[in-house]
Design a protein around this motif. Structure first.
Motif, mmCIF file in Angstrom:
data_model
loop_
_atom_site.group_PDB
_atom_site.id
_atom_site.type_symbol
_atom_site.label_atom_id
_atom_site.label_comp_id
_atom_site.label_asym_id
_atom_site.label_seq_id
_atom_site.Cartn_x
_atom_site.Cartn_y
_atom_site.Cartn_z
ATOM 1 N N PHE A 257 129.728 63.894 10.483
ATOM 2 C CA PHE A 257 129.026 65.167 10.632
ATOM 3 C C PHE A 257 127.665 64.988 9.977
ATOM 4 O O PHE A 257 127.585 64.543 8.832
ATOM 5 C CB PHE A 257 129.861 66.230 9.917
ATOM 6 C CG PHE A 257 129.296 67.626 9.909
ATOM 7 C CD1 PHE A 257 129.557 68.475 10.967
ATOM 8 C CD2 PHE A 257 128.552 68.094 8.845
ATOM 9 C CE1 PHE A 257 129.070 69.780 10.966
ATOM 10 C CE2 PHE A 257 128.061 69.399 8.831
ATOM 11 C CZ PHE A 257 128.326 70.238 9.899
ATOM 12 N N ARG B 214 123.641 66.710 9.551
ATOM 13 C CA ARG B 214 122.676 67.798 9.751
ATOM 14 C C ARG B 214 121.299 67.336 9.311
ATOM 15 O O ARG B 214 121.137 66.851 8.184
ATOM 16 C CB ARG B 214 123.034 69.011 8.876
ATOM 17 C CG ARG B 214 124.124 69.896 9.412
ATOM 18 C CD ARG B 214 124.676 70.786 8.321
ATOM 19 N NE ARG B 214 123.686 71.667 7.751
ATOM 20 C CZ ARG B 214 123.549 72.966 8.076
ATOM 21 N NH1 ARG B 214 124.331 73.508 8.984
ATOM 22 N NH2 ARG B 214 122.641 73.711 7.497
ATOM 23 N N VAL B 215 120.337 67.503 10.178
ATOM 24 C CA VAL B 215 118.950 67.219 9.806
ATOM 25 C C VAL B 215 118.394 68.533 9.270
ATOM 26 O O VAL B 215 118.027 69.437 10.025
ATOM 27 C CB VAL B 215 118.152 66.696 11.007
ATOM 28 C CG1 VAL B 215 116.714 66.412 10.591
ATOM 29 C CG2 VAL B 215 118.816 65.435 11.555
ATOM 30 N N GLU B 216 118.379 68.642 7.951
ATOM 31 C CA GLU B 216 118.064 69.931 7.316
ATOM 32 C C GLU B 216 116.590 70.279 7.488
ATOM 33 O O GLU B 216 116.238 71.437 7.660
ATOM 34 C CB GLU B 216 118.413 69.885 5.824
ATOM 35 C CG GLU B 216 119.869 69.514 5.534
ATOM 36 C CD GLU B 216 120.834 70.691 5.674
ATOM 37 O OE1 GLU B 216 120.369 71.818 5.883
ATOM 38 O OE2 GLU B 216 122.060 70.448 5.604
ATOM 39 N N TYR C 6 128.708 64.070 6.279
ATOM 40 C CA TYR C 6 129.880 63.459 5.661
ATOM 41 C C TYR C 6 130.609 62.582 6.662
ATOM 42 O O TYR C 6 130.306 62.571 7.853
ATOM 43 C CB TYR C 6 130.834 64.512 5.092
ATOM 44 C CG TYR C 6 131.579 65.344 6.109
ATOM 45 C CD1 TYR C 6 131.096 66.581 6.514
ATOM 46 C CD2 TYR C 6 132.782 64.901 6.670
ATOM 47 C CE1 TYR C 6 131.787 67.352 7.430
ATOM 48 C CE2 TYR C 6 133.474 65.670 7.589
ATOM 49 C CZ TYR C 6 132.975 66.890 7.970
ATOM 50 O OH TYR C 6 133.657 67.641 8.883
ATOM 51 N N TYR D 138 137.278 61.438 2.423
ATOM 52 C CA TYR D 138 136.010 62.096 2.744
ATOM 53 C C TYR D 138 134.911 61.580 1.816
ATOM 54 O O TYR D 138 135.146 61.428 0.623
ATOM 55 C CB TYR D 138 136.107 63.601 2.518
ATOM 56 C CG TYR D 138 137.004 64.334 3.491
ATOM 57 C CD1 TYR D 138 136.485 64.939 4.627
ATOM 58 C CD2 TYR D 138 138.373 64.444 3.263
ATOM 59 C CE1 TYR D 138 137.298 65.626 5.514
ATOM 60 C CE2 TYR D 138 139.199 65.121 4.148
ATOM 61 C CZ TYR D 138 138.656 65.710 5.274
ATOM 62 O OH TYR D 138 139.468 66.388 6.152
ATOM 63 N N SER E 238 131.157 67.949 -1.234
ATOM 64 C CA SER E 238 130.434 68.652 -0.180
ATOM 65 C C SER E 238 129.003 68.134 -0.109
ATOM 66 O O SER E 238 128.532 67.456 -1.023
ATOM 67 C CB SER E 238 130.393 70.160 -0.490
ATOM 68 O OG SER E 238 129.712 70.388 -1.714
ATOM 69 N N THR E 239 128.315 68.484 0.951
ATOM 70 C CA THR E 239 126.901 68.123 1.035
ATOM 71 C C THR E 239 126.117 68.912 -0.015
ATOM 72 O O THR E 239 125.125 68.423 -0.539
ATOM 73 C CB THR E 239 126.341 68.421 2.436
ATOM 74 O OG1 THR E 239 126.475 69.799 2.738
ATOM 75 C CG2 THR E 239 127.065 67.601 3.485
ATOM 76 N N GLU E 240 126.590 70.092 -0.323
ATOM 77 C CA GLU E 240 125.971 70.885 -1.388
ATOM 78 C C GLU E 240 126.049 70.122 -2.709
ATOM 79 O O GLU E 240 125.076 70.059 -3.472
ATOM 80 C CB GLU E 240 126.726 72.216 -1.489
ATOM 81 C CG GLU E 240 126.081 73.242 -2.360
ATOM 82 C CD GLU E 240 126.978 74.487 -2.519
ATOM 83 O OE1 GLU E 240 128.169 74.453 -2.108
ATOM 84 O OE2 GLU E 240 126.493 75.470 -3.057
ATOM 85 N N THR F 12 133.508 71.381 14.814
ATOM 86 C CA THR F 12 134.058 70.850 13.556
ATOM 87 C C THR F 12 134.776 72.003 12.878
ATOM 88 O O THR F 12 134.258 72.657 12.000
ATOM 89 C CB THR F 12 132.918 70.310 12.663
ATOM 90 O OG1 THR F 12 132.228 69.268 13.371
ATOM 91 C CG2 THR F 12 133.450 69.729 11.360
ATOM 92 N N GLN G 160 129.438 73.651 6.678
ATOM 93 C CA GLN G 160 130.702 73.096 6.193
ATOM 94 C C GLN G 160 130.811 73.123 4.680
ATOM 95 O O GLN G 160 131.741 72.541 4.109
ATOM 96 C CB GLN G 160 130.952 71.665 6.736
ATOM 97 C CG GLN G 160 131.111 71.617 8.248
ATOM 98 C CD GLN G 160 132.286 72.432 8.760
ATOM 99 O OE1 GLN G 160 133.298 72.584 8.090
ATOM 100 N NE2 GLN G 160 132.164 72.988 9.948
ATOM 101 N N ASN G 161 129.879 73.777 4.024
ATOM 102 C CA ASN G 161 130.039 73.991 2.592
ATOM 103 C C ASN G 161 130.799 75.292 2.354
ATOM 104 O O ASN G 161 130.909 76.136 3.237
ATOM 105 C CB ASN G 161 128.665 74.047 1.900
ATOM 106 C CG ASN G 161 128.059 72.666 1.769
ATOM 107 O OD1 ASN G 161 128.733 71.723 1.349
ATOM 108 N ND2 ASN G 161 126.800 72.522 2.161
ATOM 109 N N VAL H 259 121.213 75.125 10.662
ATOM 110 C CA VAL H 259 120.192 74.079 10.587
ATOM 111 C C VAL H 259 119.120 74.317 11.647
ATOM 112 O O VAL H 259 118.035 73.734 11.590
ATOM 113 C CB VAL H 259 120.878 72.704 10.712
ATOM 114 C CG1 VAL H 259 121.253 72.418 12.158
ATOM 115 C CG2 VAL H 259 120.017 71.605 10.139
#
Lengths: 761, 761
Positions: A201, A203-205, A213, A224, A293-295, B222, B367-368, B417
Motif C-alpha cells: 500500500f 500513498r504519495v502524500e 506498508y 507488517y 502505522s505510516t503515522e 484495502t 489506513q491509520n 491523498v
C-alpha cells in the motif's frame, strides 16, 4: 591503553597526519563489516545503529526461494543477508536485514537509483546489462558501522547510506541528467517467492513525501512493516506498475493509475520517482520504518532526523557505535585480532533489534498495537542460537538492554495465544524456528545475575506456562514419558536434552523464589536427559515411543538421527547443567576427555557434510563443528576432566582458525551474533557454559590486555601476562591478587571490577 | 393519532388480546424487512440497529462474481445484500451488508450452525443436500427491525439474530446431539472472487473467545474488518481448514495446525467449533466488529453487551428503532401504505453506518487509526444516490446525525491523498463508484439548513479542493473546456451536468461566506451544463474534445451515449439549480411539459432495457425510470411549467405503483436508502429537488395525516383534507393558516412546526 593513545598523539605531530591516523585507529575503525559477507557468514555490510530498527544495506542478488519445478533453491540460502561479496552487481538498498541468521526474511522496501530509460525489472546478477541493477567494484565500497558507500557504475551514481535507530538515510549523487529515477521496489524480498507479498500500500502524500506498508507471509506468517519516506527534492513525476493478475479492481479502472496517481495498492508493485539532476547533485532520502502505522513512521522520521544533513546522521551513528565499542578496549598480539575482535563485538550488537516507535508503540503478537510501559521493546530473538553466549554477553555488557529484552519476551508471552515465551520472535510473529524454549534460559540468566527488575513470580509464571504446552514440538510426550520419542517428533534427542536444560533453568527461578515443590518438579524434568542415554553405545540416542532405542543409528550423521544441526558425537554432550553426571554416564573423566579428543581429531567424512547446508568444511575441526551452536560449549568441557589445558588449546585454536579478517572470516552463519559472542567471550578468557548460573568457564585469553567498563561504572582489567601466539596455556589466574581455584569465575566477581590476571606459560 | 390509540386500548379490553394486538400495531410493527428482498431491491431482512455497524443477516446463495471463463456473472448482482427471497436454502449469517446498493461487497464472517458429520463446504443453493447449507421455509421466518428468526430444517436448529450497534447477537437452539458445530467461514464474501480475500487471521483466545480479522480487496481496495466473538458455552474442540496453495508456511509445519491449534492465518480459511448439546439447548454468540483491531472489537463487545441475554438485546434494538420510527406518525388511506411507509422510513436508516469503536477510534482512509474528536464517524456514503433525498431527509429528521456525517466526510477529506471529499466512502476506502462530487451537495445542504457547526471556511476548502482534482473523471477537461469531452471521459454529459450542479452548491457556500470572487467562479462553472446542450436536437448531448457533437447519438439509449444509468431523454433534464433556464433552452414551458409527458408516456423499447442491469420493467413508466436516480426529480419538474397538477398526478402514481408491500415491492435497488427517501418525502407532500437550497417542491401527499417531531422539539402536522385514492390534485396549501403561493415550501418554515394543510380536490 592511555599511554598508547598519548604516544599516538605525539606521533601525530612527529610523523604527520597520514601515518598517524593509522596509528590512532579507534575501536570503531577496526570494525570491518565485510567480514562474514562471503560464503556462509550471512552478515551484511550496510548501515545500522546498535540494535537499530533499520538495517539499510545493499542487495547483490535475489535468488527466488523456489525453482520453477517448485523445489527449494539452495542458492537462496547464500542470500540470507541480501549481500554476497562475490557478486559484482547491486540491485538496490533495502531497509531490513537479519545478521548472520540460518534462515531469512525481510529486505523490505528496496530503493534503487538509476538514470536513463526507466527499467522497472531488476534483472539478474548473471546478466550484467539486464534490468535496473548496476555493476560495482569493491574498490569503490566503504563499510563502517553506520555508514556504507558504493559507486554504481552503470549509472555513475555514488550511493551512500547511513541510519538513525528507526530511519535509513540515503544519499545518491547523480551525474547531470533529465532522467534520474529512484525506484521503490515493493516486490523485492529476501527469501522471495511468488505469494510472499500479501499486500502493499503506497500513498504519495505530496511531491516529496511517500508513505505505505507491506504485509508478507511465510516465516513471519503475518508480518507488517510501515514506512514513510521523504525526498530532499520534489520529484517531477512518478508512477508505478502492478504486476499481479487482479480479478477485480473496482472503479479504480477509471484512472490512469500508473502515472502520477497518488494511491497504489496490490501484491506486486514497483514504484518510481523521476528527477532532473545537475552534475554532482545529491538526492537524499529519509526512510523511516514503523511496525505500527505510516503515522508512526512519519513520527519516527520527524523525531529522529528533522534536518537534511547526511554528515550529521553519519556522525551520530558513529558516536553511538563508539559508545558501545569503547566499552571494551583491548590490546592484542597482532592487528588482525583487533579487527576480528571489534568486528565480532559489532556483530553482537546487530540483533535483537528495536521494535517500537519513538512513542513506545509497537505491533504485538496479537496484531494489536501495544505501548511499551517501562521498557523498550525488541524483536528478532533467535533464541536457540543466542541464549548460549549472546544474551550472557548482554548480561555482562548491556544489562539494561537485556532487561528490556526480557521484558519484550514477557510482553510476547502476554500476547501469545499459546501462553508461551518466544521461541523465535520475528516482527510480531512467532516463527517457531528451531527447538527448545530457551527464553527461560535468558530469563533465568538475567535474574540470577541481578539484571532484571521484573517480579520473580512473573518470570516463573511465563516460564512454567511455556514449559507445559503439550502440542509444542514433542513437549507433551516429553512431559508424559520423560523423553521425546523419535517416532512422534523428530530431532527427539536434541529436544529432550534442551528441554531438560531449560527445565533446570526454571528450577533456578523456583529455587530463587523458595518454591521448593516447583523446584523439585523441574529438577526432576531436568534429569530427563538421562532417559535418552544408551549405555550400550555410550551415546545419547533416539528412543521410540515403545521405549526401545531406534535400531538405525549413526552417531556421526546429523540428519534423521534424533539431532538437528549436530550429531550424537557432539550434540550428545549437551547437558550443561550436570556435566559431572554426564561424564560419569559416559565412563568417567578420562573416557570423556578421550571422547572430546576424538571429536576434535577424527576427520568427518564428506558424506556427512554435504547433506547439511549449515556445515561447511571451513567450520569443522575433525568432527567438531564450530559453525553450528550445539558444540559451542564443547571445547570448555575439558575443564571438567583431568585435562583443562586442552580447553585452553582448543579455544585458542578455534579463535585463531575459525575467525579471520577475510570476507569469509566466519566459519558459518554468525547466527544472530552467537558466533561472535563466543569469540568475544573466548578472547577475553572465559565463557558461559551454563547460562542461568553465575559461573563462567575459564579458557585461554587471546588478548594481551583488555579493559572492560561495565554499566555499573566499574572497570575490569584483564591481563594475559607473557601472552604470545605460542603461550596458550594458563599457569595461574588471579583476580585482584587472589588465586582462582578451579576453572571457573563468577559473574559477580567480574563485574565488581579490578584486575584479572592470566599468567600464560 | 392519539384518539386512535385510546380507541385501541378500549378495544383491547372489549375484544381481548389477540384481536387488539392487531389493532395497536405500532410504527415498528408496520416495518416489513422483507420488502425489497426479491428481485432487485437488494435489501436484507436481518438484524441491525439504526445506522448500526453490524448488519447480521442470512445469506441464501453465493454466486461467484466471475464464471469459469472469467466473464462477469450477472447473477451475482442479485445477491448484493446476500439474500434472495426466492431461494430455499440458507448457508449462514454474516455480519456486514449493504442495503439496496447497485454494487456490493461485505458479507464478513459467515456463521453457520450445523449438526452431524462436519462439512466445511458450503455447497450450492441448487443442490439442497450438498455442503453445510440448510433448507428453510419462509413460514418459519420472522423479520423485524433488530430481529430475525428462521428454522434451519436440515439441522433442526432455530436461528435467531439480534444486534447492538457494534455487536451481532446469535442464538441457535439445537436438538440433542454430540456433534453440534458452529462454522466460521472466512472465505465467504458478498461479490466473491478468487483473490478477494487478501488475508484472514484468527486466534482462539480461550475455550469460548475467538478474535481475528479479514482483509479484502476489490471494490474496497484495502478493506479490514476485525472481530471478537464469544460463545455462551465453551467448545469441546475446534479446528480449521486452509484452502489456498501456500508456497512456504515456515515452521508452522511442525504443528497439526488443523486441530485445536489456536492460531489460524491465510487467505482462505474455514474454522469450526464443536459442542455437545441437549435438546432445546441454545448456544449464543456475541460477535463484535471493529475497523481498528481485535482489541477494539473486544472492547465493543464488553461495553455494548456485557450480559448473556438475547431478549434484552432484542428489546434494546427494538427501543432504538421505535425511537426513530416514532418521529413520524401517519395515517393513511389503507394499511398497505403504512407498511410501505414505515418500511421505507426503516430503509432510510440502514446506511450510512457507524464506523468507530466505542472509544471513538476508527480506521481512516490513510489506513491509520484516528479518533473522532467531537463527532461520530460514519462510512458507506453512496453519494451519487443519497445526496438527492436521503441526506436532505437526514437534514429534516436527523440533523445531528447528518452533521456527524458531514464531519465524517471532512475527516475523509483530511485523510484523502487526493484532497477530495468522498465520492463513495467505503470502510476506510474510496471506491470511486459513480460520478460527480456530491459530498459538496451534502455540505451545502447541511450548512444552508443550519445543521452544522463546522466552520464555513472548512466546508469551502474541502469543497473547492475536491472540485479541482484534474485527474478525476474528466474534471480537468471540464475545468479547461467547460464540459467533459466524450472522447476523453465516458458518461461525459452526466458528468458535465452533475459537476455543474455540484459547482452551484459550492457557490452557495461561497455566497454564505461573502466570498464574491469565489462565488462568481463557481457560478460560472455552474453554467457549464449549457455547453452540452445541442439546440438542433434539443437534447443534452455528448460533445467531443474537438468541440463538435459526437455524430452517433440515440437519446433513448442509456449506454455509450454520454450518460450513465439514464439517457438523454431523462438524465438530460438534470439542471436542478437552474430549471427555468433549462426550460427556456428546451423551448419554453409548454414544450418542456410536452417533453415530460413524452417521458412518462412513450413506452421504452425492450432493447434499451436488457442492456442495463439496473433497469427492470417494474421500475419503468414509459421512458421514466424510477429505479434509477437521475429521474427522481423529474416528476416534480412540472411545477416549473404550466402544469403543476401533473407533478401531483405523477408523484401519486409513482407512490402507488412503484412501491408495494411485496417482497419485490421496490422497483429497483433501494440505492442505500435513496429510493425509500424519495417515498418518505413524496408521501408527505414535498421533495428536495435542489439540495443546497432550502426549498422543497410541493407534490401531492399520499398520507391522510402525518405528525412529524423534529429534533428541535417542534412538531409539524400535515393534513391532506378530503384525502382519497382519487383525489390526487391539490387545491390549496396552507401553513399555519397562511396560503402558500407557488409550488415550494421552505425548510425553515417546516421545522418551525405547526400545521401544513393540503386541500385535496
Amino acid at each position: 591503553m592511555k599511554n598508547f593513545k598519548i604516544l599516538s598523539i605525539i606521533l601525530l605531530h612527529v610523523y604527520g597526519l597520514a601515518y598517524a591516523q593509522e596509528k590512532v585507529k579507534s575501536n570503531y575503525d577496526y570494525v570491518n563489516p565485510f567480514i562474514g559477507t562471503e560464503k556462509m557468514g550471512h552478515t551484511y555490510p550496510g548501515a545500522t545503529t546498535p540494535f537499530g530498527m533499520v538495517q539499510l544495506s545493499p542487495e547483490t542478488n535475489q535468488v527466488p526461494m523456489f525453482k520453477e519445478n517448485g523445489q527449494y533453491n539452495a542458492k537462496t540460502y547464500e542470500y540470507c543477508a541480501g549481500y554476497q561479496y562475490g557478486d559484482s552487481t547491486i540491485f538496490g538498498f533495502s531497509h531490513t536485514h537479519m545478521s548472520g541468521t540460518g534462515h531469512s526474511d525481510l529486505g523490505d522496501f528496496l530503493i534503487m537509483p538509476t538514470i536513463g530509460k526507466l527499467d522497472l525489472e531488476p534483472g539478474t546478477a548473471d546478466k550484467p546489462h539486464s534490468g535496473y541493477h548496476s555493476r560495482f567494484k569493491h574498490s569503490s565500497e566503504k563499510a563502517q558501522p553506520g555508514y556504507y558507500k558504493v559507486h554504481l557504475e552503470d549509472y555513475n551514481i555514488k550511493a551512500e547510506l547511513s541510519a538513525s535507530d528507526r530511519v535509513g538515510y540515503h544519499k545518491y549523487t547523480f551525474p547531470e541528467t533529465d532522467s534520474a529515477h529512484i525506484i521503490l521496489d515493493l516486490i523485492s524480498n529476501i527469501y522471495n517467492y511468488d505469494d510472499k507479498n500479501v499486500w502493499t500500500f503506497v500513498r504519495v502524500e505530496n511531491d516529496s513525501t511517500v508513505t505505505g506498508y507491506r504485509q508478507t507471509q511465510g516465516w513471519g506468517k503475518t508480518r507488517y512493516v510501515y514506512f514513510a519516506m521523504k525526498f530532499s527534492k520534489p520529484f517531477s513525476s512518478y508512477g508505478h506498475k502492478r504486476y499481479e493478475d487482479v480479478s477485480y479492481n473496482g472503479f479504480y479502472r477509471k484512472f490512469d493509475q500508473e502515472h502520477n496517481f497518488p494511491e497504489m495498492a496490490g501484491k506486486k508493485i514497483r514504484a518510481y520517482f523521476n528527477f532532473d539532476t545537475k552534475k554532482g547533485e545529491a538526492i537524499e532520502i529519509k526512510f523511516a520504518l514503523s511496525s505500527v502505522s505510516t503515522e508512526g513512521a512519519l513520527l519516527n522520521l520527524a523525531t529522529e532526523i528533522p534536518e537534511w544533513n547526511f554528515k550529521q546522521v553519519r556522525r551520530e551513528a558513529k558516536a553511538k557505535w563508539e559508545k558501545e565499542l569503547n566499552k571494551i578496549n583491548i590490546s592484542t598480539i597482532n592487528e588482525d585480532q583487533k579487527e576480528i575482535f571489534y568486528t565480532a563485538f559489532y556483530h553482537t550488537m546487530l540483533s535483537p533489534v528495536l521494535y517500537e516507535d519513538v512513542d513506545g508503540k509497537y505491533r504485538g503478537l496479537d496484531q494489536n498495537i501495544h505501548t511499551s510501559e517501562g521498557f523498550t521493546n525488541y524483536t528478532v530473538f533467535s533464541l536457540w542460537d543466542t541464549y548460549r553466549a549472546l544474551h550472557p554477553l548482554f548480561n555482562l555488557m548491556h544489562p539494561q538492554r537485556n532487561n528490556d529484552m526480557v521484558k519484550s519476551m514477557l510482553a510476547h508471552y502476554e500476547q501469545s495465544v499459546h501462553g508461551m515465551l518466544p521461541i523465535w520472535s520475528h516482527y510480531a510473529n512467532e516463527n517457531w524456528c528451531m527447538i527448545g524454549y530457551h527464553a527461560v534460559s535468558v530469563l533465568a540468566d538475567t535474574y540470577i545475575k541481578g539484571n532484571t527488575d521484573v517480579e520473580l513470580d512473573q518470570l516463573i509464571k511465563a516460564s512454567t506456562s511455556t514449559s507445559k504446552v503439550k502440542y509444542f514440538d514433542g513437549l507433551g510426550e516429553y512431559m508424559e514419558r520423560g523423553y521425546v520419542p523419535e517416532d512422534k517428533s523428530g530431532a527427539s534427542v536434541s529436544k529432550t536434552l534442551e528441554y531438560a536444560y531449560n527445565d533446570w533453568c526454571i528450577a533456578q527461578l523456583a529455587n530463587a523464589a523458595g518454591e521448593k515443590e516447583l523446584e523439585k518438579e523441574y529438577l526432576q524434568r531436568a534429569k530427563y536427559y538421562q532417559n535418552v542415554f544408551d549405555k550400550e553405545s555410550n551415546y545419547m540416542r533416539p528412543k521410540l515411543s515403545s521405549g526401545e532405542w531406534r535400531k538405525e543409528f549413526d552417531p556421526l550423521d546429523t540428519h534423521g538421527q534424533g539431532f538437528i544441526e549436530g550429531n550424537a558425537w557432539n550434540y550428545g554432550l549437551y547437558v550443561p547443567h550436570n556435566i559431572p553426571k554426564m561424564i560419569e554416564m559416559m565412563g568417567g573423566k578420562d573416557a570423556f576427555s578421550d571422547h572430546l579428543d576424538k571429536i576434535f581429531e577424527t576427520p568427518i567424512e564428506d558424506k556427512y557434510i554435504e547433506k547439511n547446508e549449515d556445515i561447511t568444511r571451513d567450520g569443522i575441526i575433525g568432527n567438531y563443528v564450530h559453525g553450528n551452536e550445539p558444540g559451542h560449549h564443547i571445547p570448555y568441557l575439558y575443564n571438567w576432566t583431568n585435562h583443562p589445558e586442552k580447553t585452553q588449546e582448543r579455544v585458542r585454536m578455534i579463535c585463531e582458525t575459525m575467525y579471520t579478517t577475510d570476507r569469509d572470516g566466519l566459519c558459518g552463519n554468525d547466527d544472530a551474533g552467537q558466533m561472535s559472542a563466543w569469540y568475544v567471550f573466548s578472547s577475553l578468557g572465559f565463557y558461559p557454559v551454563l547460562p542461568g548460573s553465575t559461573d563462567y568457564a575459564l579458557g585461554s585469553p587471546l588478548v594481551k590486555e583488555a579493559e572492560i567498563t561495565f554499566e555499573n561504572g566499574k572497570t575490569l582489567k584483564i591481563v594475559a601476562k607473557k601472552q604470545s601466539e605460542k603461550r596458550v596455556h594458563v599457569k595461574k589466574v588471579t583476580l585482584n591478587g587472589i588465586d582462582i581455584k578451579g576453572h571457573s569465575i563468577s559473574h559477580f566477581d567480574l563485574i565488581n571490577g579490578g584486575e584479572l590476571i592470566f599468567e600464560m606459560k
